[in-house]
Design a protein around this motif. Sequence first.
Motif, PDB file in Angstrom:
ATOM      1  N   VAL A   1       0.850  -1.182   0.000  1.00 51.85           N
ATOM      2  CA  VAL A   1       0.000   0.000   0.000  1.00 51.85           C
ATOM      3  C   VAL A   1       0.895   1.243   0.000  1.00 51.85           C
ATOM      4  O   VAL A   1       1.935   1.253   0.670  1.00 51.85           O
ATOM      5  N   PRO A   2       0.536   2.320  -0.743  1.00 46.31           N
ATOM      6  CA  PRO A   2       1.352   3.539  -0.721  1.00 46.31           C
ATOM      7  C   PRO A   2       1.534   4.060   0.703  1.00 46.31           C
ATOM      8  O   PRO A   2       0.597   4.031   1.511  1.00 46.31           O
ATOM      9  N   VAL A   3       2.743   4.505   1.012  1.00 49.97           N
ATOM     10  CA  VAL A   3       3.044   5.002   2.358  1.00 49.97           C
ATOM     11  C   VAL A   3       2.615   6.465   2.477  1.00 49.97           C
ATOM     12  O   VAL A   3       3.089   7.311   1.721  1.00 49.97           O
ATOM     13  N   PRO A   4       1.714   6.798   3.400  1.00 50.08           N
ATOM     14  CA  PRO A   4       1.282   8.193   3.571  1.00 50.08           C
ATOM     15  C   PRO A   4       2.281   8.979   4.413  1.00 50.08           C
ATOM     16  O   PRO A   4       3.116   8.390   5.105  1.00 50.08           O
ATOM     17  N   VAL A   5       2.178  10.297   4.351  1.00 44.96           N
ATOM     18  CA  VAL A   5       3.000  11.143   5.216  1.00 44.96           C
ATOM     19  C   VAL A   5       2.420  11.066   6.630  1.00 44.96           C
ATOM     20  O   VAL A   5       1.211  11.252   6.823  1.00 44.96           O
ATOM     21  N   PRO A   6       3.225  10.738   7.641  1.00 45.86           N
ATOM     22  CA  PRO A   6       2.687  10.646   9.002  1.00 45.86           C
ATOM     23  C   PRO A   6       2.234  12.007   9.511  1.00 45.86           C
ATOM     24  O   PRO A   6       2.697  13.053   9.049  1.00 45.86           O
ATOM     25  N   VAL A   7       1.329  11.982  10.467  1.00 47.96           N
ATOM     26  CA  VAL A   7       0.775  13.207  11.047  1.00 47.96           C
ATOM     27  C   VAL A   7       1.212  13.315  12.498  1.00 47.96           C
ATOM     28  O   VAL A   7       1.063  12.357  13.271  1.00 47.96           O
ATOM     29  N   ILE A   8       1.742  14.478  12.871  1.00 46.36           N
ATOM     30  CA  ILE A   8       2.153  14.718  14.256  1.00 46.36           C
ATOM     31  C   ILE A   8       1.154  15.677  14.901  1.00 46.36           C
ATOM     32  O   ILE A   8       0.901  16.765  14.380  1.00 46.36           O
ATOM     33  N   THR A   9       0.580  15.265  16.020  1.00 46.51           N
ATOM     34  CA  THR A   9      -0.362  16.106  16.756  1.00 46.51           C
ATOM     35  C   THR A   9      -0.020  16.078  18.234  1.00 46.51           C
ATOM     36  O   THR A   9       0.711  15.203  18.704  1.00 46.51           O
ATOM     37  N   ARG A  10      -0.552  17.039  18.975  1.00 45.37           N
ATOM     38  CA  ARG A  10      -0.368  17.041  20.424  1.00 45.37           C
ATOM     39  C   ARG A  10      -1.368  16.071  21.013  1.00 45.37           C
ATOM     40  O   ARG A  10      -2.548  16.062  20.657  1.00 45.37           O
ATOM     41  N   ASP A  11      -0.923  15.204  21.917  1.00 49.94           N
ATOM     42  CA  ASP A  11      -1.778  14.191  22.524  1.00 49.94           C
ATOM     43  C   ASP A  11      -2.428  14.773  23.776  1.00 49.94           C
ATOM     44  O   ASP A  11      -1.837  14.777  24.851  1.00 49.94           O
ATOM     45  N   SER A  12      -3.644  15.266  23.632  1.00 50.11           N
ATOM     46  CA  SER A  12      -4.330  15.921  24.747  1.00 50.11           C
ATOM     47  C   SER A  12      -4.640  14.954  25.879  1.00 50.11           C
ATOM     48  O   SER A  12      -4.662  15.336  27.051  1.00 50.11           O
ATOM     49  N   SER A  13      -4.887  13.675  25.553  1.00 54.81           N
ATOM     50  CA  SER A  13      -5.197  12.700  26.597  1.00 54.81           C
ATOM     51  C   SER A  13      -4.019  12.497  27.532  1.00 54.81           C
ATOM     52  O   SER A  13      -4.172  12.340  28.737  1.00 54.81           O
ATOM     53  N   GLN A  14      -2.808  12.487  26.956  1.00 58.10           N
ATOM     54  CA  GLN A  14      -1.603  12.338  27.765  1.00 58.10           C
ATOM     55  C   GLN A  14      -1.320  13.605  28.550  1.00 58.10           C
ATOM     56  O   GLN A  14      -0.933  13.572  29.700  1.00 58.10           O
ATOM     57  N   ASN A  15      -1.537  14.779  27.895  1.00 56.49           N
ATOM     58  CA  ASN A  15      -1.205  16.043  28.537  1.00 56.49           C
ATOM     59  C   ASN A  15      -2.108  16.314  29.733  1.00 56.49           C
ATOM     60  O   ASN A  15      -1.677  16.818  30.759  1.00 56.49           O
ATOM     61  N   SER A  16      -3.425  15.980  29.605  1.00 53.06           N
ATOM     62  CA  SER A  16      -4.361  16.284  30.677  1.00 53.06           C
ATOM     63  C   SER A  16      -4.117  15.430  31.912  1.00 53.06           C
ATOM     64  O   SER A  16      -4.393  15.843  33.028  1.00 53.06           O
ATOM     65  N   SER A  17      -3.596  14.203  31.695  1.00 57.20           N
ATOM     66  CA  SER A  17      -3.355  13.306  32.819  1.00 57.20           C
ATOM     67  C   SER A  17      -1.921  13.350  33.323  1.00 57.20           C
ATOM     68  O   SER A  17      -1.573  12.680  34.287  1.00 57.20           O
ATOM     69  N   SER A  18      -1.085  14.136  32.655  1.00 56.89           N
ATOM     70  CA  SER A  18       0.326  14.179  33.029  1.00 56.89           C
ATOM     71  C   SER A  18       0.509  14.957  34.319  1.00 56.89           C
ATOM     72  O   SER A  18      -0.101  16.005  34.532  1.00 56.89           O
ATOM     73  N   SER A  19       1.354  14.442  35.199  1.00 56.08           N
ATOM     74  CA  SER A  19       1.629  15.128  36.458  1.00 56.08           C
ATOM     75  C   SER A  19       2.595  16.276  36.259  1.00 56.08           C
ATOM     76  O   SER A  19       2.703  17.160  37.098  1.00 56.08           O
ATOM     77  N   SER A  20       3.302  16.269  35.150  1.00 63.15           N
ATOM     78  CA  SER A  20       4.264  17.333  34.876  1.00 63.15           C
ATOM     79  C   SER A  20       3.577  18.446  34.117  1.00 63.15           C
ATOM     80  O   SER A  20       2.830  18.208  33.177  1.00 63.15           O
ATOM     81  N   SER A  21       3.786  19.673  34.502  1.00 56.23           N
ATOM     82  CA  SER A  21       3.169  20.815  33.829  1.00 56.23           C
ATOM     83  C   SER A  21       4.162  21.544  32.938  1.00 56.23           C
ATOM     84  O   SER A  21       3.874  22.624  32.463  1.00 56.23           O
ATOM     85  N   SER A  22       5.335  20.970  32.748  1.00 57.30           N
ATOM     86  CA  SER A  22       6.360  21.658  31.957  1.00 57.30           C
ATOM     87  C   SER A  22       6.678  20.930  30.661  1.00 57.30           C
ATOM     88  O   SER A  22       7.710  21.167  30.069  1.00 57.30           O
TER      89      SER A  22
END
Length: 268
Positions: A124-145
């Motif tokens: 199958v033709p290889v698509p260009v990958p998409v990079i996004t911010r993972d809000s699920s990880q960010n909201s549950s992360s204990s680190s705010s930096s």
Amino acid sequence: MPKYSMFFFCLNVWSLSGVFGVDSVKSVSVTEGESVSLNLTEIQRDDEIAWKFENIMIAKIYRKDNTSRFYEDSADGRFRDRLKLDQTGSLIITNTRTTDSGEYKVTGKSSKIPLNIFSLTVYVPVPVPVITRDSSQNSSSSSSSSCSFLCSVLNVGHVTLSWYKGNSLLSSISVSDLSRSLSLHLECLDDSYSCVVNNPIRNQTQHLNNTELCQTCSDHCICCCGFIEAVIRLALSVLVGVAAVAVLVYDIRSRTLQHEQTSLSNSK
């Protein structure tokens, strides 16, 4: 068994192993939608050459009148109007599909032993990958930096998805399931990161753009790029402040020294 019979028996076994051995199978890869030519290793002199896909007859070429015949309804009709044979007997498949992947054998009329064997893989033709911010990880992360980022591709199979920092591989995953979504998590540091998706014949790369992605951060996440920028600005402010104080102190001392020298001159 007489020794001569044994000799010919071993010779036949050796010949068959040469035909059916690993070295006799030629692997061919192509991207879906492209054309591929399965070329015979040498021009065959047989009056009739037949092509089989997974042991199903799909095409023949007759040397006497140089005509070709295609079995349109064979193999579920998947090759309809997509097969060609050139004068050498080589098979050409146009507009390839993933269902064309498999084993192709060439046989002659005078011998049932395959003249050539091909293993075709259509990717199958290889698509260009998409990079996004993972809000699920960010909201549950204990680190705010820091922010977690997601790199993904959809509806692909037999690929590897990898994170790189410059030319150094950080992590990767491989799957063969066409329906899966691939993802990797990364703590944002700088713009030297990139996500690469590849199969054995193609690859696509997407570079991480911190400036663009950090603008979408929520109140629960202070992007590391913003944090680093804040630290740099604070350091520059401190340096400017120190420099200003140094200049002021130098000016005061210079004025004081000049005043003392003037008073001393007048007293004389």
